[in-house]
Design a protein around this motif. Structure first.
Motif, mmCIF file in Angstrom:
data_model
loop_
_atom_site.group_PDB
_atom_site.id
_atom_site.type_symbol
_atom_site.label_atom_id
_atom_site.label_comp_id
_atom_site.label_asym_id
_atom_site.label_seq_id
_atom_site.Cartn_x
_atom_site.Cartn_y
_atom_site.Cartn_z
ATOM 1 N N ALA A 177 0.824 -1.213 0.000
ATOM 2 C CA ALA A 177 0.000 0.000 0.000
ATOM 3 C C ALA A 177 0.858 1.263 0.000
ATOM 4 C CB ALA A 177 -0.925 -0.002 1.214
ATOM 5 N N ASN A 178 0.486 2.210 -0.848
ATOM 6 C CA ASN A 178 1.183 3.509 -0.932
ATOM 7 C C ASN A 178 2.678 3.335 -1.152
ATOM 8 O OD1 ASN A 178 -1.215 5.162 -0.257
ATOM 9 N ND2 ASN A 178 -1.013 4.193 1.760
ATOM 10 N N GLY A 179 3.023 2.368 -1.999
ATOM 11 C CA GLY A 179 4.431 2.146 -2.311
ATOM 12 C C GLY A 179 5.243 1.615 -1.142
ATOM 13 N N GLY A 180 4.581 0.935 -0.225
ATOM 14 C CA GLY A 180 5.300 0.384 0.928
ATOM 15 C C GLY A 180 5.571 1.397 2.023
ATOM 16 N N ARG A 181 4.820 2.482 2.027
ATOM 17 C CA ARG A 181 5.072 3.576 2.979
ATOM 18 C C ARG A 181 4.948 3.124 4.435
ATOM 19 N NH1 ARG A 181 0.960 8.051 2.084
ATOM 20 N NH2 ARG A 181 -0.303 6.864 3.586
ATOM 21 N N ALA A 182 3.948 2.322 4.753
ATOM 22 C CA ALA A 182 3.721 1.939 6.149
ATOM 23 C C ALA A 182 4.846 1.055 6.674
ATOM 24 C CB ALA A 182 2.376 1.229 6.290
ATOM 25 N N ILE A 183 5.220 0.028 5.920
ATOM 26 C CA ILE A 183 6.258 -0.882 6.415
ATOM 27 C C ILE A 183 7.597 -0.167 6.507
ATOM 28 C CG2 ILE A 183 6.803 -1.810 4.115
ATOM 29 C CD1 ILE A 183 6.850 -3.741 7.463
ATOM 30 N N MET A 184 7.886 0.724 5.582
ATOM 31 C CA MET A 184 9.142 1.476 5.646
ATOM 32 C C MET A 184 9.141 2.413 6.851
ATOM 33 S SD MET A 184 10.860 0.112 3.333
ATOM 34 C CE MET A 184 12.301 1.177 3.527
ATOM 35 N N SER A 185 7.994 2.965 7.189
ATOM 36 C CA SER A 185 7.898 3.827 8.370
ATOM 37 C C SER A 185 8.140 3.028 9.644
ATOM 38 C CB SER A 185 6.518 4.491 8.427
ATOM 39 O OG SER A 185 6.328 5.366 7.332
ATOM 40 N N PHE A 186 7.611 1.796 9.687
ATOM 41 C CA PHE A 186 7.856 0.940 10.843
ATOM 42 C C PHE A 186 9.336 0.590 10.942
ATOM 43 C CE2 PHE A 186 8.289 -3.267 12.814
ATOM 44 C CZ PHE A 186 7.674 -3.036 14.040
ATOM 45 N N PHE A 187 9.936 0.211 9.818
ATOM 46 C CA PHE A 187 11.369 -0.080 9.823
ATOM 47 C C PHE A 187 12.157 1.114 10.343
ATOM 48 C CE2 PHE A 187 11.107 -3.237 6.009
ATOM 49 C CZ PHE A 187 10.585 -4.206 6.857
#
Length: 317
Positions: A177-187
């Motif tokens: 979702a959204n170019g992987g924005r959420a998982i990258m933010s968690f990382f």
């Protein structure tokens, strides 16, 4: 044509509630099991009698009983922290005046919903079963109430979307979702925490295992990026393992944050609660030593792909 969207708003809220149900079943089963383990006399300690005035020692002296109870307790405390952490993001996403903060928190809510629902109910059921095991045969009959906890915990893995669906939602929808924005933010959040505390030797028992778990989670995410697009079965084959890998890492992050706070409390004035804080650290250390390393097994299974499981026809089953 907005009914489906409205339904999923309701469903996602319900999934968070079901996650709390899984944790609650784990907690009540633990509390009953601890009470029984302190009271039930059976055998002697491997290192010599601990209650020489009694015909036997309480079973809580035995290492494997402690392993079981500590595994449940260490999970419960971290899971409770993760629920609160996610709930706070819910407040921020709805109330903050900062647009970036709202976006980040909304991303965390979306990312964590399938993780909380799947991991807390899968593990909540497993913990109820393990707590029941403390009773031996007594745990299987209605008199003690443990079998009721096991039965009540089981349904949470199914309703509001069975947990296999939660895993597919995480991998198929939430990650890209959204170019992987959420998982990258968690990382970024977890890695920033690790960077800020990398020189704290007193915290190394928490940051070291958390760093390894994060490496596993990032490697699994990258594996999906490289292999799931060309063969979607690879995503489906590894989705449940990824959900639990993610959950373990998030729980490890909660323990590391709690440990940082506890060490600060102990360095100041513990307010007469030094023993309580030290005991909490012991449960956290147990989680980092004995539970968090399971991320490596999840990564190995994810990386094996889907070839073997898809190589046989339906008639071979």
């Amino acid at each position: 044509n907005k009914g489906l969207k409205a339904m999923f708003i309701m469903m996602n809220e319900a999934r968070l509630g079901v996650a709390v149900q899984g944790l609650s079943q784990s907690e009540v089963a633990y509390q009953n099991a601890v009470t029984y383990a302190k009271d039930r006399l059976q055998g002697r300690s491997l290192t010599g009698p601990k209650s020489p005035d009694k015909p036997a020692d309480p079973i809580i002296v035995h290492p494997d009983v402690r392993r079981t109870l500590m595994s449940i307790r260490a999970f419960n405390e971290a899971a409770r922290a993760l629920v609160i952490w996610t709930a706070l993001h819910g407040d921020v996403s709805h109330r903050s005046d900062d647009e970036k903060a709202r976006q980040f928190s909304d991303d965390m809510m979306g990312l964590m919903t399938p993780v909380l629902k799947g991991v807390l109910t899968d593990t909540g059921f497993a913990n109820a079963v393990n707590a029941q095991q403390m009773y031996g045969g007594h745990g299987y009959i209605g008199e003690w109430g443990m079998e009721q906890f096991v039965r009540d915990a089981r349904i949470a893995m199914i309703y509001e979307g069975a947990n296999g669906i939660q895993a597919l939602d995480l991998v198929g929808r939430k990650l890209p979702a959204n170019g992987g924005r959420a998982i990258m933010s968690f990382f970024n959040e977890v890695n920033t925490f690790l960077k800020e505390n990398k020189d704290d030797k007193e915290l190394a028992a928490f940051t070291g295992p958390l760093k390894k778990a994060m490496d596993d989670l990032q490697a699994a995410t990258m594996w999906f990026m490289n292999n799931a697009m060309k063969n979607p079965d690879n995503a489906g084959a590894g989705s449940t393992d990824y959900m639990h890998l993610f959950g373990l890492t998030a729980l490890g992050y909660m323990w590391a944050r709690m440990a940082l706070t506890i060490k600060a409390k102990l360095a100041e004035d513990a307010g007469g609660k030094a023993d309580w804080f030290e005991n909490k650290l012991a449960f956290g250390t147990f989680f980092m030593e004995r539970t968090l390393p399971e991320t490596s097994a999840h990564l190995a299974r994810i990386s094996s792909g889907s070839d073997t499981m898809m190589s046989v026809g339906a008639d071979a089953f």
